[in-house]
Design an enzyme around this catalytic site. Structure first.
Site, short mmCIF file in Angstrom:
data_model
loop_
_atom_site.label_atom_id
_atom_site.label_comp_id
_atom_site.label_asym_id
_atom_site.label_seq_id
_atom_site.Cartn_x
_atom_site.Cartn_y
_atom_site.Cartn_z
N SER A 76 6.89 41.07 2.85
CA SER A 76 5.60 40.38 2.96
C SER A 76 5.50 39.32 1.87
O SER A 76 6.34 38.43 1.83
CB SER A 76 4.45 41.40 2.86
N THR A 77 4.53 39.41 0.99
CA THR A 77 4.33 38.38 -0.03
C THR A 77 5.58 38.17 -0.87
O THR A 77 6.12 39.11 -1.44
CB THR A 77 3.16 38.76 -0.95
N HIS A 115 5.64 39.41 7.20
CA HIS A 115 4.23 39.18 7.48
C HIS A 115 3.92 37.68 7.33
O HIS A 115 4.08 37.11 6.25
CB HIS A 115 3.34 39.97 6.51
N MET A 170 2.79 43.22 -0.72
CA MET A 170 1.64 44.01 -1.13
C MET A 170 1.31 45.04 -0.06
O MET A 170 1.46 44.78 1.13
CB MET A 170 0.44 43.08 -1.35
N ASP A 227 2.95 48.86 4.13
CA ASP A 227 3.60 48.76 5.44
C ASP A 227 5.11 48.89 5.28
O ASP A 227 5.71 48.22 4.45
CB ASP A 227 3.25 47.42 6.09
#
Length: 359
Positions: free
Chosen positions: A177-178, A203, A297, A300
């Protein structure tokens, strides 16, 4: 201590809406909202923000030029607020390559309503950016934990019971993600065309995944593409999950893995969800799989990686020192889902070694 945000956008309407959204969130304070980067420079000199929410197209100086200056002089976590056109999605991917922590969409139709609908996305993006591990930061600020909303597990999309025909091919599954856009670029551009098939959930807003895949495809020796229903997972190919839909790996009668796309609710607050991908790989590939969870973050992917490990797969997590946000890997480690933590610069080598073993 609150997260102090500076909004830079030439639209007074957008500045007002974004200010209202962020000021309504616990632990976030809008310390300023200005119409272009020239005004922003003066604000930053007087009062350095924790996060900048930055528009792309503005008078006097565009957002990408300003972003480059920020990253070169004194890196501050930046969230880009971009339109959802094909052109804007390419700009968003360029922003991520320059150093933006995240990109959020800014629909142009019925602007006030559409931004209001994206309230959670905006707040979460700012909170995530505030946690970004930028090496140039000299002051470590207290981290503000997001409000945890009820969330669905992978059960909402895919049953946990086995019964699939197991894949006859090895597969690498990556979730991030991030900070993942930079991490994935470092990994994929280092891989040879002979590496095993790779499936990825990053993401990212729906409009951006195709441009992201195209960018990586142009930089890499492997084929990188946005996933389509029925795509074969094969050596030398990397499939990026499309934004706004869950991606799974299934097998054909001969045990050949392929992609299945499925709409549905958010899982672990995301769509696509890493948990859904990892569960499908646990079911369809089992011990022939390698699972890797990287910077991001939230949590998931942690449960799904544990299912992969329980199915006999090898599992890795990116280590804290090289993560932009050590959230998803940390939870996976806590759940006992990880065989080993490794730095980012070792992951491509591990994938190559894994590929060589199965040839």
């Amino acid at each position: 201590m609150a997260i102090n945000v500076l909004i830079v956008d030439d639209s007074a309407v957008v500045r007002k809406i974004l200010s209202d959204i962020l000021n309504s969130a616990t632990g976030i304070n809008v310390q300023g909202a200005v119409q272009d980067p020239i005004f922003a420079m003066g604000r930053i000199e007087k009062n350095r923000p924790d996060v900048i929410l930055l528009d792309v197209e503005m008078p006097r100086m565009d957002g990408l030029t300003f972003l480059r200056q920020i990253m070169e002089k004194d890196p501050i976590p930046v969230v880009m607020c971009s339109g959802l056109t094909e052109k804007s999605s390419r700009v968003g991917i360029e922003a991520l390559s320059i150093g933006a922590v995240d990109v959020i969409g800014k629909p142009k139709m019925d602007l006030k309503k559409s931004l209001g609908d994206a309230e959670k996305e905006i707040i979460n993006a700012v909170r995530s950016a505030a946690k970004a591990n930028l090496s140039s930061y000299k002051i470590k600020r207290p981290l503000i934990s997001p409000v945890i909303a009820p969330k669905l597990t992978a059960d909402a999309i895919l049953e946990s019971r086995s019964g699939n025909i197991l894949s006859t091919q090895n597969v690498v599954a990556i979730g991030t993600s991030t900070g993942g856009t930079h991490a994935l670029e470092e990994i994929l551009t280092s891989l040879s065309p002979s590496c095993v098939g790779i499936v990825v959930v990053q993401h990212m807003p729906k409009a951006f995944t195709a441009a992201f895949a195209q960018r990586l495809n142009g930089l890499s020796q492997v084929e990188v593409k946005e996933g389509e229903d029925g795509d074969e997972v094969r050596p030398g190919r990397v499939i990026i999950a499309p934004g706004g839909v869950h991606m799974m790996v299934e097998t054909k009668n001969m045990g050949l893995p392929f992609i299945r796309l499925k709409d549905g609710p958010l899982v672990s607050r995301h769509k696509p969800s890493v948990d859904v991908l990892f569960r499908s790989v646990a079911k369809s590939v089992g011990k022939k799989a390698l699972g890797i969870i990287m910077t991001g973050m939230g949590d998931d992917g942690a449960a799904g990686l544990k299912e992969m490990r329980d199915a006999g797969a090898q599992t890795l997590a990116q280590d804290e020192a090289t993560c932009v946000v050590y959230g998803m890997p940390a939870v996976a480690v806590q759940k006992g889902a990880v065989d080993k933590e490794v730095p980012l610069d070792k992951i491509s080598q591990i994938i190559e070694e894994y590929s060589a073993k199965v040839r």
